[in-house]
Design a protein around this motif. Sequence first.
Motif, short mmCIF file in Angstrom:
data_model
loop_
_atom_site.label_atom_id
_atom_site.label_comp_id
_atom_site.label_asym_id
_atom_site.label_seq_id
_atom_site.Cartn_x
_atom_site.Cartn_y
_atom_site.Cartn_z
N ALA A 175 17.59 20.05 -8.95
CA ALA A 175 16.97 18.83 -8.41
C ALA A 175 16.33 19.07 -7.05
O ALA A 175 15.48 18.28 -6.62
N GLY A 176 16.72 20.12 -6.36
CA GLY A 176 16.10 20.42 -5.08
C GLY A 176 14.62 20.73 -5.19
O GLY A 176 13.89 20.69 -4.18
N GLU A 177 14.14 21.03 -6.40
CA GLU A 177 12.72 21.32 -6.62
C GLU A 177 11.90 20.06 -6.90
O GLU A 177 10.68 20.15 -7.06
N LEU A 178 12.54 18.92 -6.97
CA LEU A 178 11.85 17.68 -7.31
C LEU A 178 11.34 16.98 -6.06
O LEU A 178 11.81 17.22 -4.95
N SER A 179 10.39 16.07 -6.27
CA SER A 179 9.88 15.23 -5.18
C SER A 179 9.58 13.85 -5.73
O SER A 179 9.71 13.61 -6.94
N ALA A 180 9.14 12.96 -4.86
CA ALA A 180 8.81 11.60 -5.28
C ALA A 180 7.59 11.57 -6.19
O ALA A 180 7.29 10.53 -6.80
N HIS A 181 6.85 12.67 -6.29
CA HIS A 181 5.72 12.72 -7.23
C HIS A 181 6.19 12.85 -8.67
O HIS A 181 5.44 12.58 -9.60
N ASP A 182 7.44 13.30 -8.85
CA ASP A 182 7.98 13.48 -10.20
C ASP A 182 8.52 12.17 -10.74
O ASP A 182 9.09 11.36 -10.02
N ALA A 183 8.36 12.00 -12.04
CA ALA A 183 8.83 10.79 -12.71
C ALA A 183 10.01 11.06 -13.63
O ALA A 183 10.94 10.27 -13.70
N LEU A 184 9.95 12.18 -14.36
CA LEU A 184 10.91 12.45 -15.42
C LEU A 184 11.32 13.91 -15.41
O LEU A 184 10.55 14.78 -14.99
#
Length: 539
Positions: A175-184
Motif C-alpha cells: 500500500a505504500g506505493e498507492l496515492s490518492a490518484h488510485d481508486a482500486l
Amino acid sequence: MAVPAAGSVRGPDRYRPPAITGLADLLDRQVRERPRARALVAGGDRAGLSYRSLDTLAGDLAARLAGTGLRRGDAVGLVCANTAEFVVALLAGARAGLVVAPVDPSLPEPRMSARLEALGVRAVLLGPSAGAGAAPAVVHGVPVWPLRVDAAATGTATVALDTGAGTAPGARGAAGELSAHDALVLFTAGTSAQAKMVPLTHANVAASVQDVCATYELGPDDATVAVMPFFHGHGLFAALLATLASGGCVLLPEGGRFSARTFWDDMRAAGATWFTAVPTIHEILLERSAADAAGPQVPPLRFVRSSSAPLNTATQRALERTLGAPLLSAYGMTESAHQATSEPLPQHGALKQGSVGRVTGVDLRVLDPDGKPCPAGGEGELWVRGPTVARGYLGDPAETARGFADGWFRTGDLGSLDEDGHLFLTGRLTNLINRGGEKISPEYVEDVLAGCPGVAEAAVFAVPDATYGQRAAAAVVLSGGGGPGAEEILRYSRGRLAPFEVPDLIRIVDSLPHTAKGGLDRAAVEVLYAHRPAGAGLT
C-alpha cells in the motif's frame, strides 16, 4: 524493450457517455438531472434506491470514513457480495480518497487474510457475503468494520458502520506505493502470497467505464441484472459502474449472487435491456430456457454480452435464437480494467463467428516471439496499451518488468487479427486453468494437495468440459505404506481452496513425470492424463 509502431490498430470513437473523472463523480450527472430515477434494485424484496438516495448514502459513509483517521491514498479491504453495501462502500471510499480493494468473500480465511495483509490495508469493510460458508476477513492488527445498508420499500435508506477500534497503524505492505490518484486494487488469479495486485487509477476507471458505455451505447433507458461478482472486473466495470455512469438501473439479486432459478424474474423486475455473463452461465440459461424464458414475459433485450472465457459459437447462435437478441463477445483482463475488445452492436458493423470483436479504446498488437508484429491472420502474443491499462503490479517489480514494457502490457494470451482488425483468441501462454471464467493456478492447488497427510506429490491439469470449458483434475502420488483415498483428499482441499479451485477429478498414481532438472513435466502430465475420457482411471 521498445515495441515497433507497425501493425497496431485503434478503436473508433462513436458514442460518448457523460464525462466522469473516476469513481468519486460517477453519480454526479445523474444526481443533478435525474435524482429520482432508479439506480439500484436490491435484495429479495427488491427495494429501490434512487440516484439521490445512493448519493446520500455514499456521502454519509464517506464522512464516517473520513473521521476514522484514514488518510487519502490509504487502502481498505472490501469483503462483500453483490449487495447495496458493496456499491455504497465503493463509492464512499472513493469520495473519502481511499483505495478500495474488493476481495472474493468465498475465499478460505487464510487466503483472504494473506491478500489483504500483502496489500497492507488499514481496515476491512465487511458486508453481507454470498453463502453461509463465506469466511470472515481476519488480518492481524487490522480492524474489521461491519457495514449495513437498510433500504425501505418507500425508497428511504440508511447506512451503518461499526468502526469499533481504530485503524491499523501506518501503511504496510504494498500500500505504500498507492496515492490518492488510485481508486482500486484488484487481485488476479494466483496463490494467496503470489496473487498479483493491480492498482487502477481513477483515470483508468473512467476510461474503462466510458469505453463500455460507448461500445454498447448505454443510457438512462437501460437496465441490467448483476450476474457476475463485483470483485472481478467483469461484473464491476461492465455491469455496475457502466450502468450507473450512464444513468441506468442495476438489479442486485437476493443474497448478492446469481441464481438461474430467479434470473428471469429478476430481469423482468428490473425491466432489463441487456446482461453480461461468462459462457458457463450462458450455457446454464440456455439449458433452462424452455422452462424459464418462454412466453411473452421475457423482457425485450437490446443485446447480451459474453466475456472472461471463450464462448462456443453454437451456444452463441442458439442463445440469439432463444432470446431474440444479438450476443456480443468481449475480451479483457484485470490489467486493462476489463474490456479491451468487443463485437459491436449490429448497427455498427457485421459480426464474425469466433471473433471477440475489435479494440475499444486501447491499442492492440500481435507480436511473434521475437517481438515483431505478426501479419494479418498470424498467431502471436497479444500486447495492449491505452488509458485503461494499469502501470504495473504492486509490490512485485520483477513481475512488472516481465509483464509491462514502455506502456504496453503483455497479456500472455495468443491470438490473431484479421485484415479488418477483428481479434480471434487461440490460447494462453500460461498454465492457468480457465473454469468458466474463474482462473485456477495449478501450482497453488498442487501445494495444497501435497499438504494433505499421506500425499507425496500432486500434478494439477485441465480437462475439457462442455459446460465450463475446462475443469481441474489432479494426479496424486501417495507416500509409502498407503495413504488417503480420493474422497479424503477432496475433503482436505475443500477447507483450504476456493470452491472453484477444488479438483473435480482425482487419480491416484504411482509416480509423476519430471524434467531433467527435476521439475514437474507438465507436457507429459497432459499427455498421460488430460485427454483420457471423463472418469477413465479417475476416482
